[in-house]
Design an enzyme around this catalytic site. Structure first.
Site, PDB file in Angstrom:
ATOM      1  N   ASN A  19       0.864  -1.454  -0.370  1.00 44.51           N
ATOM      2  CA  ASN A  19      -0.044   0.671   0.337  1.00 44.51           C
ATOM      3  C   ASN A  19       0.928   1.260   0.093  1.00 44.51           C
ATOM      4  OD1 ASN A  19      -2.940   1.132  -0.027  1.00 44.51           O
ATOM      5  ND2 ASN A  19      -2.323   1.745   1.884  1.00 44.51           N
ATOM      6  N   ALA A  22       2.519   8.747   1.736  1.00 43.92           N
ATOM      7  CA  ALA A  22       3.226   9.775   1.581  1.00 43.92           C
ATOM      8  C   ALA A  22       3.316   9.962   3.061  1.00 43.92           C
ATOM      9  CB  ALA A  22       2.690  10.655   0.739  1.00 43.92           C
ATOM     10  N   SER A  45      -4.289   7.333  -1.688  1.00 42.54           N
ATOM     11  CA  SER A  45      -4.786   7.179  -0.742  1.00 42.54           C
ATOM     12  C   SER A  45      -4.869   7.609   1.064  1.00 42.54           C
ATOM     13  CB  SER A  45      -5.817   5.388  -0.858  1.00 42.54           C
ATOM     14  OG  SER A  45      -4.478   4.300  -0.376  1.00 42.54           O
ATOM     15  N   GLU A  46      -3.178   7.980   0.756  1.00 41.83           N
ATOM     16  CA  GLU A  46      -3.270   7.944   2.477  1.00 41.83           C
ATOM     17  C   GLU A  46      -2.372   9.087   2.290  1.00 41.83           C
ATOM     18  OE1 GLU A  46      -4.937   4.600   2.706  1.00 41.83           O
ATOM     19  OE2 GLU A  46      -3.545   4.406   1.881  1.00 41.83           O
ATOM     20  N   THR A  47      -2.245  10.057   3.074  1.00 40.18           N
ATOM     21  CA  THR A  47      -1.348  11.281   2.911  1.00 40.18           C
ATOM     22  C   THR A  47      -1.090  11.333   4.464  1.00 40.18           C
ATOM     23  OG1 THR A  47      -1.748  11.826   0.948  1.00 40.18           O
ATOM     24  CG2 THR A  47      -0.474  13.078   2.255  1.00 40.18           C
TER      25      THR A  47
END
Length: 255
Positions: A19, A22, A45-47
């Site tokens: 996955n 950042a 999808s994630e930071t």
């Protein structure tokens, strides 16, 4: 202003799998609008944004805390390091049996003509779980083509925000070492398919622990990137979900 930023692949030991997320280091406070712009620019999808608690803090110093706490929209997320893995401390979420006739249309859109062994719904997470028949292999789940836009049209109750499709694994031998497999789709949140999903495994862990009568399991989310998760159900009603991670990019943003 220049900000240090990294890309990390989680739940894998090799680059370009798992996955991707950042991580942005903030020397000073940043307006919320900039958080959103940076996350959009990274297109993942994630930071995560890491800021200093005190002005004298230095990112080059090693953090000696045994547990790190992240503030998220879902609440506090605790993480700790154990050997070469990062362990996430998550709540367990139950998924309840559904009347198949009531959800048949939605299941048909999700998995087509594949035989289904069980359907469940987790009201706490709004995730819908479809378990495929044990006659199928991992390759069958990997080849499944889910038409995510049709899912949006088929689910008219507003109760579903994520679809989990899962399959029992076969433990034994070099190639068969996973207790269960899964894929996760969330077009309701703008994500056609998530590569590896920790939150979905908070539901899957509860389900498969009951089915397999095991508290310690190894899972594989077989998206195109793929990711491995180590699972341990605890006596306090929570679950430890662990995985490896690798750095793949380091740079700076100019804003």
């Amino acid at each position: 202003m220049q900000l240090s930023i990294f890309t990390v692949d989680a739940f894998t030991h090799q680059p370009f799998c798992g996955n991707p997320a950042a991580v942005c280091l903030l020397e000073d406070e940043l307006e919320e609008g900039w958080h959103q712009k940076i996350a959009t620019e990274m297109n993942l999808s994630e930071t995560a944004f890491i800021r200093k608690l005190h002005p004298a803090d230095d990112f080059t110093k090693k953090n000696m805390n045994s547990v790190l706490t992240f503030i998220t929209l879902s609440g506090k997320l605790n993480a700790r390091q154990a050997g070469d893995r990062i362990i996430l401390d998550l709540p367990l979420y139950l998924a309840y049996p559904q009347d198949f006739q009531e959800v048949e249309e939605f299941v048909k859109v999700a998995v087509g003509d594949m035989n289904v062994q069980d359907v469940r719904y987790s009201p706490d997470t709004k995730k819908f779980l479809v378990r495929l028949s044990d006659v199928y292999e991992r390759s069958d789940l990997e080849k499944l083509k889910v038409k995510t836009q049709e899912l949006l049209r088929a689910e008219r109750t507003g109760k579903v925000k994520g679809l989990i499709v899962t399959l029992k694994g076969k433990v034994g031998g070099k190639l068969e070492r996973y207790d269960f497999y899964s894929r996760y789709f969330a077009p309701w949140n703008g994500i056609s398919e998530d590569p590896v999903t920790g939150s979905a495994h908070a539901v899957l862990s509860s389900y498969w622990s009951q089915q397999l009568e095991k508290k310690e399991m190894c899972a594989f989310q077989c998206s195109s990137r793929g990711g491995e998760l180590k699972i341990l159900l605890r006596d306090d009603g929570r679950v430890d979900i662990g995985g490896q991670a690798v750095f793949v990019l380091e740079g700076s943003l100019t804003i």
